[in-house]
Design an enzyme around this catalytic site. Structure first.
Site, PDB file in Angstrom:
ATOM      1  N   LYS A  10      -2.397   5.306  -0.182  1.00 31.03           N
ATOM      2  CA  LYS A  10      -2.485   4.495  -1.391  1.00 31.03           C
ATOM      3  C   LYS A  10      -3.285   3.212  -1.155  1.00 31.03           C
ATOM      4  CE  LYS A  10       1.869   6.278  -3.230  1.00 31.03           C
ATOM      5  NZ  LYS A  10       3.244   5.891  -3.613  1.00 31.03           N
ATOM      6  N   TYR A  50       0.635  11.248 -12.051  1.00 30.28           N
ATOM      7  CA  TYR A  50       2.001  10.781 -12.316  1.00 30.28           C
ATOM      8  C   TYR A  50       2.548  11.276 -13.653  1.00 30.28           C
ATOM      9  CZ  TYR A  50       1.922   7.538  -8.349  1.00 30.28           C
ATOM     10  OH  TYR A  50       1.891   6.979  -7.087  1.00 30.28           O
ATOM     11  N   PHE A  58       8.274   2.376 -15.706  1.00 25.54           N
ATOM     12  CA  PHE A  58       7.427   2.008 -14.566  1.00 25.54           C
ATOM     13  C   PHE A  58       6.097   2.753 -14.537  1.00 25.54           C
ATOM     14  CE2 PHE A  58      10.559   5.191 -13.318  1.00 25.54           C
ATOM     15  CZ  PHE A  58       9.767   6.203 -12.797  1.00 25.54           C
ATOM     16  N   ARG A  86       6.539  15.016   4.546  1.00 27.46           N
ATOM     17  CA  ARG A  86       7.535  14.183   3.875  1.00 27.46           C
ATOM     18  C   ARG A  86       8.468  13.525   4.891  1.00 27.46           C
ATOM     19  NH1 ARG A  86       7.443  13.987  -1.321  1.00 27.46           N
ATOM     20  NH2 ARG A  86       9.674  13.655  -1.623  1.00 27.46           N
ATOM     21  N   THR A  92      11.100   6.974  -0.041  1.00 25.39           N
ATOM     22  CA  THR A  92      10.259   6.193  -0.953  1.00 25.39           C
ATOM     23  C   THR A  92      10.363   4.692  -0.692  1.00 25.39           C
ATOM     24  OG1 THR A  92      10.506   7.918  -2.621  1.00 25.39           O
ATOM     25  CG2 THR A  92       9.729   5.782  -3.385  1.00 25.39           C
ATOM     26  N   ARG A 103       6.281   5.031   6.309  1.00 29.42           N
ATOM     27  CA  ARG A 103       6.697   3.986   5.367  1.00 29.42           C
ATOM     28  C   ARG A 103       7.487   2.873   6.056  1.00 29.42           C
ATOM     29  NH1 ARG A 103       7.849   8.313   0.711  1.00 29.42           N
ATOM     30  NH2 ARG A 103       5.887   8.107  -0.423  1.00 29.42           N
ATOM     31  N   ASN A 113       4.400   1.559  -1.208  1.00 25.38           N
ATOM     32  CA  ASN A 113       4.992   2.297  -0.096  1.00 25.38           C
ATOM     33  C   ASN A 113       3.975   3.113   0.703  1.00 25.38           C
ATOM     34  OD1 ASN A 113       4.580   4.437  -1.828  1.00 25.38           O
ATOM     35  ND2 ASN A 113       6.747   4.734  -2.268  1.00 25.38           N
ATOM     36  N   HIS A 116       1.672   8.887  -0.367  1.00 23.87           N
ATOM     37  CA  HIS A 116       2.281   9.879  -1.268  1.00 23.87           C
ATOM     38  C   HIS A 116       2.071  11.234  -0.626  1.00 23.87           C
ATOM     39  CE1 HIS A 116       3.053  12.492  -4.687  1.00 23.87           C
ATOM     40  NE2 HIS A 116       1.964  13.136  -4.313  1.00 23.87           N
ATOM     41  N   GLU A 127      -1.475  19.027  -7.451  1.00 26.28           N
ATOM     42  CA  GLU A 127      -2.083  17.778  -7.012  1.00 26.28           C
ATOM     43  C   GLU A 127      -3.417  18.010  -6.305  1.00 26.28           C
ATOM     44  OE1 GLU A 127       1.094  15.922  -4.814  1.00 26.28           O
ATOM     45  OE2 GLU A 127       2.167  15.412  -6.665  1.00 26.28           O
TER      46      GLU A 127
END
Length: 133
Positions: A10, A50, A58, A86, A92, A103, A113, A116, A127
């Protein structure tokens, strides 16, 4: 089972020059980079990504965050790649992530964070199509 998964580094990761640090963690753990691109996401692209959060309070903040500066989109492949990535990423909220996860090491907050990763085979396919066509 060999899987492919989508990962986003990100904007906060790119802004802080963490691309190489994060990629090393994935590769060190036996995952291969199949595709990679540095790009500035459009609002349309971020909204598609998203979509399951559209209408939530949010949503606009998520889109603004993903579009504020460049990010890195990549496809990783490996044995059980989805669950492994993951686990490597952590939860998260960086404050709740297990020590030495990406993270925990690099995340700034719940909203910044750093990474993704797709959460299922279906999400990974959807995705990958969004980010790589």
């Amino acid at each position: 089972m060999i899987e492919k998964t989508l990962v986003l580094l990100k904007p906060d990761a790119v802004e802080r020059n963490l691309i190489g640090h994060i990629l090393v963690e994935y590769e060190r753990n036996g995952l291969s980079v199949l595709e990679l691109k540095l790009m500035k996401a459009s609002s349309t692209l971020a909204e598609q990504h998203y979509i399951e959060h559209k209408g939530k309070p949010f949503f606009d903040r998520l889109v603004a965050y993903l579009t504020r500066s460049p990010l890195v989109a990549l496809v990783l492949e490996g044995e059980n790649a989805i669950s492994r990535v993951r686990a490597l990423n952590g939860t998260t909220d960086p404050a709740d992530s297990q020590d030495n996860t990406i993270r925990a090491l690099y995340g700034k907050s719940m909203s910044e964070n750093t990474v993704h990763a797709s959460d299922s085979t279906e999400s990974a396919e959807r995705e990958r199509e969004i980010w790589f066509g």
